[in-house]
Design a protein around this motif. Structure first.
Motif, PDB file in Angstrom:
ATOM      1  N   PRO A  14       0.810  -1.221   0.000  1.00  0.00           N
ATOM      2  CA  PRO A  14       0.000   0.000   0.000  1.00  0.00           C
ATOM      3  C   PRO A  14       0.845   1.274   0.000  1.00  0.00           C
ATOM      4  O   PRO A  14       1.927   1.302   0.595  1.00  0.00           O
TER       5      PRO A  14
ATOM      6  N   GLU B 282       1.031   5.565   0.779  1.00  0.00           N
ATOM      7  CA  GLU B 282       0.654   6.360   1.958  1.00  0.00           C
ATOM      8  C   GLU B 282      -0.832   6.627   2.011  1.00  0.00           C
ATOM      9  O   GLU B 282      -1.442   6.656   3.074  1.00  0.00           O
ATOM     10  N   GLU B 283      -1.429   6.832   0.806  1.00  0.00           N
ATOM     11  CA  GLU B 283      -2.866   7.159   0.757  1.00  0.00           C
ATOM     12  C   GLU B 283      -3.744   5.977   1.175  1.00  0.00           C
ATOM     13  O   GLU B 283      -4.926   6.147   1.468  1.00  0.00           O
ATOM     14  N   HIS B 284      -3.159   4.776   1.248  1.00  0.00           N
ATOM     15  CA  HIS B 284      -3.926   3.611   1.694  1.00  0.00           C
ATOM     16  C   HIS B 284      -3.563   3.213   3.124  1.00  0.00           C
ATOM     17  O   HIS B 284      -3.955   2.158   3.599  1.00  0.00           O
ATOM     18  N   SER B 285      -2.758   4.034   3.775  1.00  0.00           N
ATOM     19  CA  SER B 285      -2.279   3.671   5.120  1.00  0.00           C
ATOM     20  C   SER B 285      -2.834   4.665   6.157  1.00  0.00           C
ATOM     21  O   SER B 285      -3.201   5.780   5.826  1.00  0.00           O
ATOM     22  N   PHE B 286      -2.880   4.215   7.427  1.00  0.00           N
ATOM     23  CA  PHE B 286      -3.399   5.080   8.511  1.00  0.00           C
ATOM     24  C   PHE B 286      -2.263   5.619   9.331  1.00  0.00           C
ATOM     25  O   PHE B 286      -1.205   5.027   9.453  1.00  0.00           O
TER      26      PHE B 286
END
Ligand code: KIV
Length: 266
Positions: free
Chosen positions: A260, A262-266
């Motif tokens: 993933p 960054e845009e898919h990570s929290f």
């Protein structure tokens, strides 16, 4: 929003000369997509066991499996009429069992009608199911549940005697109360004759242009079933290529450490 279709609407379409578009669906997302673009009838076919579960014939599918798939399709449908197939051995043994199983597809599955294969030989069963107000679609010609009698998936009704029997079958199921009739794998000229001979709509699959409607298996028209493609199937899309491409991209990005992001990570 359109008014949900009923069996009365489907019968009126024949009377008014409007062709009836039918496709199979076995799950919520496909039902939703085809319903949104205006399909008239969705058939939860026993073909599910071939195209989704990979079996060679339609014989193994069970009542519980048909109820499960019918429920999923019904949840995705707002406008189309949903017809559920009665699986092999759910209606052949006796009419009481047939009534109970047809009732399950309506009560537990949420279907508005059921379909079963056969002509004169199932007329009494059709009459019994219709008598409890469950609408029935009959299915004659190349009936996949009869594969062992037919010795394979072969065009039926080419010989005169067979053709005469199919005409008698069509009249018998109409007389027994079926509200529509699937004609599968028969010569176009015979389908034209049957369509003219009965007042109920005929829905063709490999039965030529003169039927009142057409049905195909969704996986076949989208190029999702590569096992074999009968002559009567027209492929309208190549979804297999799109799916394989998407999955290959995913595998490549996981292995390459790009997913993933960054845009898919929290
Ligand atoms: O099970 C099925 O898919 C059918 C056909 C008529 C399409 O019965």
């Amino acid at each position: 929003m359109n008014k949900p279709k009923t069996v009365i609407d489907i019968q009126r379409m024949k009377a008014e000369g409007e062709k009836i578009a039918v496709l199979t669906a076995y799950d919520y997302p496909f039902a939703r997509l085809m319903d949104q673009v205006g399909i008239d009838v969705i058939l939860v076919g026993d073909s599910v066991v071939s195209v989704v579960s990979g079996y060679e014939t339609t014989l193994p599918v069970t009542m519980d499996e048909m109820v499960y798939h019918t429920r999923a399709v019904v949840r995705g449908t707002r406008n189309a009429l949903v017809v559920a197939d009665m699986p092999f051995l759910s209606y052949q043994v006796d009419p009481v069992e047939a009534r109970r199983n047809a009732g399950r597809l309506v009560k537990e599955g949420g279907a508005q009608a059921v379909k079963l294969e056969g002509g004169e030989n199932v007329a009494e069963t059709i009459r019994a199911i219709v008598a409890m107000d469950v609408p029935v679609v009959a299915h004659i010609g190349l009936t996949p549940q009869s594969i062992h009698r037919m010795g394979g998936y072969r065009v039926q009704g080419k010989q005169e005697e067979q053709a005469r029997q199919l005409l008698a079958d069509a009249r018998a199921v109409e007389e027994a109360g079926a509200f529509a009739l699937v004609l599968e794998g028969i010569p176009a000229a015979l389908a034209r004759e049957i369509t003219a001979a009965v007042s109920i709509p005929t829905i063709g699959i490999g039965a030529g242009i003169d039927c009142d409607g057409q049905v195909l298996v969704i996986h076949d028209i989208l190029g999702l079933c590569e096992k074999y493609s009968p002559k009567f199937v027209k492929r309208y899309a190549d979804v297999s290529g799109t799916i394989s491409g998407g999955i290959s991209d995913y595998i490549r990005e996981v292995k390459g450490g790009q997913f993933p992001g960054e845009e898919h990570s929290f």
